[in-house]
Write an enzyme that holds these catalytic residues in place. Structure first.
Site, PDB file in Angstrom:
ATOM      1  N   GLY A 202       0.811  -1.303   0.058  1.00 48.97           N
ATOM      2  CA  GLY A 202      -0.112   0.231   0.137  1.00 48.97           C
ATOM      3  C   GLY A 202       0.932   1.365  -0.046  1.00 48.97           C
ATOM      4  N   ASN A 203       0.363   2.367   0.155  1.00 48.99           N
ATOM      5  CA  ASN A 203       0.895   3.700   0.456  1.00 48.99           C
ATOM      6  C   ASN A 203       0.235   4.425   1.235  1.00 48.99           C
ATOM      7  OD1 ASN A 203      -0.896   5.411  -1.071  1.00 48.99           O
ATOM      8  ND2 ASN A 203      -0.665   3.970  -2.863  1.00 48.99           N
ATOM      9  N   ARG A 204       0.852   5.598   1.688  1.00 48.47           N
ATOM     10  CA  ARG A 204       0.674   6.396   2.647  1.00 48.47           C
ATOM     11  C   ARG A 204      -0.497   7.465   2.254  1.00 48.47           C
ATOM     12  NH1 ARG A 204       5.725   9.542   4.164  1.00 48.47           N
ATOM     13  NH2 ARG A 204       4.332  10.581   5.537  1.00 48.47           N
ATOM     14  N   SER A 205      -1.143   7.520   1.024  1.00 49.41           N
ATOM     15  CA  SER A 205      -2.200   8.469   0.588  1.00 49.41           C
ATOM     16  C   SER A 205      -3.289   8.421   1.699  1.00 49.41           C
ATOM     17  CB  SER A 205      -2.710   8.058  -0.728  1.00 49.41           C
ATOM     18  OG  SER A 205      -3.663   8.786  -0.972  1.00 49.41           O
TER      19      SER A 205
END
Ligand code: CTP
Length: 404
Positions: A202-205
């Site tokens: 995933g990512n930090r968005s």
């Protein structure tokens, strides 16, 4: 819009809870500033829960972010409800011995007061004079209503009902409708690519910027289809009740791709704010990957995901505007713009909003700073501020671009 609700110490404060709730439900960002006395009637916990923002009464909290000036300067509208005789008197003389007083001096936004007090206090010449002074200065007054008062007697002094205050407040700030008649598709959040049944890449968005892009468009009259991948908790409540926003939840880049193609087909504008995973796991394991099955190392083979934005550009109809976002690390503004130009050309979008990210900036933060490039490589907007301010500037650029 950004609304500050000041609450002074009167029993009618309980009705203001409904006012704040209604404002939030209508998609507005609401910050409550109670006086110390107001907290005797309704506590901080309630204000924070209904407004979904931290609440403080003191000028000395959050000094680093200059909160005492920030709320006033950011406000599009300030409502004081209930406004007690004491608070009205302080307003009339410009006394700023609490956060509400300071905010009222710092703001240039329209101010609406909803007085609430006993009839004798309302009819006292001092209060009459203060109201006159405030009106002369452009302050708007709603109520008070005539009716039963807390003491059992009756007369003018009851705070107006929340619906009435809401209507009076919204009438002060004409909603812009420069996007009315347009249908827009917006993606937001971060996609998740499965590794096995329990893990993902995933990512930090946080999804906040995309939600604000959707809210800004809807507030300005557009019909909005929001495609939301994974977002921070609570972020979607602001859009959940908006009459012009529909929300579709997705998880992987493949889901987001399908949803955006479906939403964009007959839309006038598509904005890809989502942080889409560039790669997915080649062979997703049906079973949880176990340490004991390996030799102390693990290898994931990744394959590229399709570039959704480029696909939307390729499928663009006549009159459709496609907008991308680019998160870039850069050492300075010139490098940021250069990278942006290359990416804009590569993607073929009409407009690209480029923002600088590093470990502290961009993702997860409340503030953002972007430059918007058009298809002639011109910087058509440069904006730093709340994500909502960035969103509004982006829509201004979209309107200008479509007018060409
Ligand atoms: N985007 C997309 N599909 C992808 C990757 C990105 O539609 N598979 C969109 C994003 O939503 C954003 C824009 O493309 O609007 C730019 O995303 P960014 O990650 O900055 O660009 P990339 O093309 O991934 O380039 P790179 O990571 O190499 O900088």
């Amino acid at each position: 819009m950004f609304v500050v609700v000041g609450v002074s110490g009167g029993i009618a404060a309980y009705k203001t809870v409904h006012l704040v709730r209604a404002l939030v439900t209508n998609g507005h960002e609401v910050h409550v500033i109670p006086t110390e006395d107001a907290l005797r009637f309704v506590g901080t916990t309630t204000w924070e829960a209904v407004s979904r923002h931290p609440v403080t009464t003191s000028v000395h909290d959050d000094v680093a972010e200059v909160r005492h000036v920030a709320l006033g300067t950011r406000a599009d509208l300030v409502i004081v409800a209930p406004a007690t005789a004491n608070t009205l008197a302080k307003m009339a003389t410009g006394i700023a011995d609490n956060l509400l007083g300071v905010t009222l001096l710092a703001t240039t936004a329209p101010v609406l007061v909803a007085p609430a007090m006993h009839t004798a206090m309302w009819e006292h010449p001092a209060t009459t004079a203060n109201i006159e002074t405030l009106r002369g200065r452009g302050v708007h007054v709603v109520g008070p209503a005539d009716g039963p008062l807390t003491g059992g007697d009756s007369g003018p002094g009851r705070m107006s009902e929340p619906e009435e205050i809401l209507a009076a407040a919204l009438a002060l700030v004409p909603e812009r409708s420069d996007l009315a008649g347009l249908t827009v598709a917006v993606s937001t959040g971060g996609t998740r690519e499965a590794i096995d049944p329990v893990r993902f890449l995933g990512n930090r968005s946080s999804g906040r910027q995309g939600v604000d892009v959707a809210l800004a468009a809807a507030d300005r009259g557009a019909q909005v289809r929001l495609v939301a991948a994974h977002v921070e908790d609570g972020i979607l409540t602001a859009v959940a009740h908006h009459p012009r926003i529909t929300v579709e939840r997705v998880s992987t880049a493949a889901d987001l791709r399908a949803a955006m193609h479906a939403s964009t087909g007959d839309a006038d504008v598509a904005v890809m704010v989502a942080a889409v995973a560039d790669f997915r796991v080649d062979a997703v394991s049906d079973e949880k990957i176990r340490k004991e099955d390996g030799d102390g190392t693990a290898t994931l083979r990744l394959v590229a995901n399709p570039d959704i934005l480029a696909e939307l550009v390729a499928a663009r109809r006549d009159g459709q505007t496609i907008v991308g976002f680019a998160a870039e690390t850069a050492t300075d503004e010139a490098e940021l713009v250069e990278r942006g130009k290359r990416k804009r050309a590569r993607k073929g979008v009409d407009l690209l909003a480029v923002n600088r990210v590093d470990w502290a900036r961009g993702f997860e933060a409340a503030e953002n700073a972007v430059v918007v490039l058009d298809d002639g490589d011109a910087v058509v907007a440069e904006v730093a501020g709340s994500k909502r301010a960035v969103a509004d500037a982006l829509w201004d650029a979209v309107i200008a671009h479509r007018a060409r």
